[in-house]
Write an enzyme that holds these catalytic residues in place. Structure first.
Site, PDB file in Angstrom:
ATOM      1  N   ASN A  10       0.866  -1.181   0.000  1.00  0.00           N
ATOM      2  CA  ASN A  10       0.000   0.000   0.000  1.00  0.00           C
ATOM      3  C   ASN A  10       0.897   1.224   0.000  1.00  0.00           C
ATOM      4  O   ASN A  10       1.507   1.561   1.010  1.00  0.00           O
ATOM      5  CB  ASN A  10      -0.907   0.006   1.242  1.00  0.00           C
ATOM      6  CG  ASN A  10      -1.729   1.286   1.331  1.00  0.00           C
ATOM      7  OD1 ASN A  10      -1.781   2.090   0.392  1.00  0.00           O
ATOM      8  ND2 ASN A  10      -2.370   1.480   2.475  1.00  0.00           N
ATOM      9  N   TRP A  11       1.015   1.871  -1.149  1.00  0.00           N
ATOM     10  CA  TRP A  11       1.900   3.016  -1.273  1.00  0.00           C
ATOM     11  C   TRP A  11       1.357   4.274  -0.615  1.00  0.00           C
ATOM     12  O   TRP A  11       2.068   5.276  -0.485  1.00  0.00           O
ATOM     13  CB  TRP A  11       2.232   3.278  -2.743  1.00  0.00           C
ATOM     14  CG  TRP A  11       3.378   2.449  -3.240  1.00  0.00           C
ATOM     15  CD1 TRP A  11       3.818   1.263  -2.719  1.00  0.00           C
ATOM     16  CD2 TRP A  11       4.229   2.735  -4.351  1.00  0.00           C
ATOM     17  NE1 TRP A  11       4.905   0.808  -3.419  1.00  0.00           N
ATOM     18  CE2 TRP A  11       5.178   1.682  -4.439  1.00  0.00           C
ATOM     19  CE3 TRP A  11       4.298   3.773  -5.277  1.00  0.00           C
ATOM     20  CZ2 TRP A  11       6.161   1.644  -5.422  1.00  0.00           C
ATOM     21  CZ3 TRP A  11       5.287   3.741  -6.267  1.00  0.00           C
ATOM     22  CH2 TRP A  11       6.202   2.679  -6.332  1.00  0.00           C
ATOM     23  N   LYS A  12       0.089   4.251  -0.218  1.00  0.00           N
ATOM     24  CA  LYS A  12      -0.543   5.413   0.428  1.00  0.00           C
ATOM     25  C   LYS A  12      -0.310   6.655  -0.454  1.00  0.00           C
ATOM     26  O   LYS A  12      -0.405   6.569  -1.681  1.00  0.00           O
ATOM     27  CB  LYS A  12       0.019   5.558   1.853  1.00  0.00           C
ATOM     28  CG  LYS A  12      -0.255   4.299   2.686  1.00  0.00           C
ATOM     29  CD  LYS A  12       0.075   4.435   4.142  1.00  0.00           C
ATOM     30  CE  LYS A  12      -0.193   3.140   4.885  1.00  0.00           C
ATOM     31  NZ  LYS A  12       0.091   3.238   6.335  1.00  0.00           N
ATOM     32  N   HIS A  92      -9.420   1.332   5.093  1.00  0.00           N
ATOM     33  CA  HIS A  92      -8.131   1.523   5.782  1.00  0.00           C
ATOM     34  C   HIS A  92      -8.351   2.473   6.960  1.00  0.00           C
ATOM     35  O   HIS A  92      -9.087   3.481   6.851  1.00  0.00           O
ATOM     36  CB  HIS A  92      -7.083   2.088   4.837  1.00  0.00           C
ATOM     37  CG  HIS A  92      -5.713   2.016   5.416  1.00  0.00           C
ATOM     38  ND1 HIS A  92      -5.259   2.903   6.364  1.00  0.00           N
ATOM     39  CD2 HIS A  92      -4.701   1.155   5.190  1.00  0.00           C
ATOM     40  CE1 HIS A  92      -4.026   2.583   6.705  1.00  0.00           C
ATOM     41  NE2 HIS A  92      -3.662   1.523   6.013  1.00  0.00           N
ATOM     42  N   GLU A  94      -6.681   4.782   8.131  1.00  0.00           N
ATOM     43  CA  GLU A  94      -6.379   6.194   7.864  1.00  0.00           C
ATOM     44  C   GLU A  94      -7.568   6.901   7.203  1.00  0.00           C
ATOM     45  O   GLU A  94      -7.760   8.110   7.374  1.00  0.00           O
ATOM     46  CB  GLU A  94      -5.110   6.298   7.010  1.00  0.00           C
ATOM     47  CG  GLU A  94      -3.866   5.865   7.785  1.00  0.00           C
ATOM     48  CD  GLU A  94      -2.688   5.436   6.918  1.00  0.00           C
ATOM     49  OE1 GLU A  94      -1.652   5.075   7.480  1.00  0.00           O
ATOM     50  OE2 GLU A  94      -2.826   5.439   5.672  1.00  0.00           O
ATOM     51  N   GLU A 162      -5.060  -4.675  10.945  1.00  0.00           N
ATOM     52  CA  GLU A 162      -4.000  -3.677  11.102  1.00  0.00           C
ATOM     53  C   GLU A 162      -4.233  -2.891  12.388  1.00  0.00           C
ATOM     54  O   GLU A 162      -5.008  -1.920  12.417  1.00  0.00           O
ATOM     55  CB  GLU A 162      -4.016  -2.702   9.927  1.00  0.00           C
ATOM     56  CG  GLU A 162      -3.768  -3.342   8.570  1.00  0.00           C
ATOM     57  CD  GLU A 162      -3.309  -2.336   7.546  1.00  0.00           C
ATOM     58  OE1 GLU A 162      -3.882  -1.234   7.440  1.00  0.00           O
ATOM     59  OE2 GLU A 162      -2.343  -2.645   6.826  1.00  0.00           O
ATOM     60  N   GLY A 168       3.057   2.325  10.841  1.00  0.00           N
ATOM     61  CA  GLY A 168       4.066   3.373  10.701  1.00  0.00           C
ATOM     62  C   GLY A 168       4.892   3.631  11.939  1.00  0.00           C
ATOM     63  O   GLY A 168       5.684   4.574  11.975  1.00  0.00           O
ATOM     64  N   SER A 207       3.668  -2.152  10.374  1.00  0.00           N
ATOM     65  CA  SER A 207       5.118  -2.252  10.581  1.00  0.00           C
ATOM     66  C   SER A 207       5.708  -3.608  10.213  1.00  0.00           C
ATOM     67  O   SER A 207       6.637  -4.097  10.865  1.00  0.00           O
ATOM     68  CB  SER A 207       5.473  -1.884  12.031  1.00  0.00           C
ATOM     69  OG  SER A 207       5.244  -0.499  12.226  1.00  0.00           O
ATOM     70  N   GLY A 228       2.952  -1.233   4.208  1.00  0.00           N
ATOM     71  CA  GLY A 228       3.003   0.190   3.841  1.00  0.00           C
ATOM     72  C   GLY A 228       4.412   0.611   3.484  1.00  0.00           C
ATOM     73  O   GLY A 228       4.912   0.313   2.388  1.00  0.00           O
ATOM     74  N   GLY A 229       5.096   1.231   4.426  1.00  0.00           N
ATOM     75  CA  GLY A 229       6.414   1.801   4.159  1.00  0.00           C
ATOM     76  C   GLY A 229       7.391   0.859   3.487  1.00  0.00           C
ATOM     77  O   GLY A 229       8.139   1.244   2.591  1.00  0.00           O
TER      78      GLY A 229
HETATM   79  O1  LIG Z   1      -1.623  -0.427   4.618  1.00  0.00           O
HETATM   80  C1  LIG Z   1      -0.575  -0.607   5.238  1.00  0.00           C
HETATM   81  C2  LIG Z   1      -0.565  -0.413   6.686  1.00  0.00           C
HETATM   82  O2  LIG Z   1      -1.124   0.812   6.993  1.00  0.00           O
HETATM   83  C3  LIG Z   1       0.794  -0.628   7.308  1.00  0.00           C
HETATM   84  O3  LIG Z   1       1.645   0.441   7.044  1.00  0.00           O
HETATM   85  P1  LIG Z   1       3.180   0.292   7.560  1.00  0.00           P
HETATM   86  O4  LIG Z   1       3.696  -1.008   6.972  1.00  0.00           O
HETATM   87  O5  LIG Z   1       3.877   1.516   7.007  1.00  0.00           O
HETATM   88  O6  LIG Z   1       3.123   0.241   9.075  1.00  0.00           O
END
Ligand SMILES: O=C[C@H](O)COP(=O)(O)O
Length: 250
Positions: A10-12, A92, A94, A162, A168, A207, A228-229
């Site tokens: 997920n590149w957000k 999600h 967020e 999640e 994050g 994470s 994510g990251g």
């Molecule tokens: O969609 C992905 C999640 O929000 C996890 O993000 P993260 O791997 O940066 O903690």
């Protein structure tokens, strides 16, 4: 019918047109792990170019539940599909937080996406306050029950657990906490879908890194990850895919 583990990125709100080369690198090396399903959910403006550039399933990060209409700034399931998306994330945390998305709205988004031929990754997860109060399993299972589409094919719907406090932050639950939650979610899915509920993939997200992926994937009912990251760069993302592949072979 055991499905392959699914590792989705997920590149957000990261990634610009110059990142197509990174997406190509991820797609190229993901082919080394055919025993794992890999997908990448990118910003909407990159979907069409990414889908044309690679054979990797490209996804969106949200979808509106209406087919069309006066919904400024929103994107319909048909628009995602016509742009080349094969899946979308819905619910999600967020977005549930910033956009005040309700469980009912997330359910409607999931149903609209599935009806339009998109696969769905449906996100749920608790706040730190709920975790610390000891009511995480109860709250997250209720969130799942209220967000689930009425009907779902295990090949097309996946759930991403999640914990919000792990997103994050570099923090993750203990493996026992992950196991407890995923077992409860599995029971919830079997209650909702009968036998099919045993096959709906439950991903862990929050994470996930190359350093912790193997131990997370070893937890029962962890069928993959939403990353994510660590999905932004091939060098960080592919080791997570490789860890999922190892678990398949083990
Ligand atoms: O969609 C992905 C999640 O929000 C996890 O993000 P993260 O791997 O940066 O903690």
């Amino acid at each position: 019918m055991a499905l392959k583990k699914l590792v989705a990125g997920n590149w957000k709100m990261h990634g610009m047109s110059g990142d197509i080369a990174e997406i190509e690198a991820i797609a190229r090396t993901a082919r080394d792990y055919p025993q794992v399903d890999v997908a990448l959910c990118v910003p909407a403006i990159l979907i069409e170019r990414a889908a044309r550039a690679v054979d990797l399933p490209i996804g969106g990060q949200d979808v509106h539940f209406a087919e069309q209409g006066a919904h400024t700034g929103c994107i319909s399931a048909k628009m995602l599909r016509d742009a080349g998306a094969k899946l979308t994330i819905v619910g999600h945390s967020e977005r549930r937080d910033a956009q005040r998305e309700s469980d009912e709205e997330v359910k409607a988004k999931a149903e609209a996406a599935l009806a339009c031929g998109l696969d769905v990754i449906l996100c749920i997860g608790e706040s730190l306050a709920v975790r610390e109060a000891g009511s995480a399993v109860e709250i997250v299972c209720a969130q799942l029950a209220a967000s689930l589409p009425r009907q779902a094919d295990p090949n097309r719907l996946a759930i991403a657990y999640e914990p919000i406090w792990a997103i994050g932050t570099g923090k993750i639950p203990t493996m026992a906490e992950i196991a407890e939650m995923h077992a409860a979610l599995r029971r919830q899915l079997q209650e909702a879908y009968g036998a099919d509920g045993a096959d709906v993939r439950i991903l862990y997200g929050g994470s996930v890194k190359a350093s912790n992926a193997s131990e997370i994937f070893a937890v029962p009912d962890v069928d993959g990850a939403l990353v994510g990251g660590a999905s932004l760069k091939q060098a960080d993302f592919i080791p997570i895919v490789a860890a999922a592949a190892e678990k398949v072979e083990a």
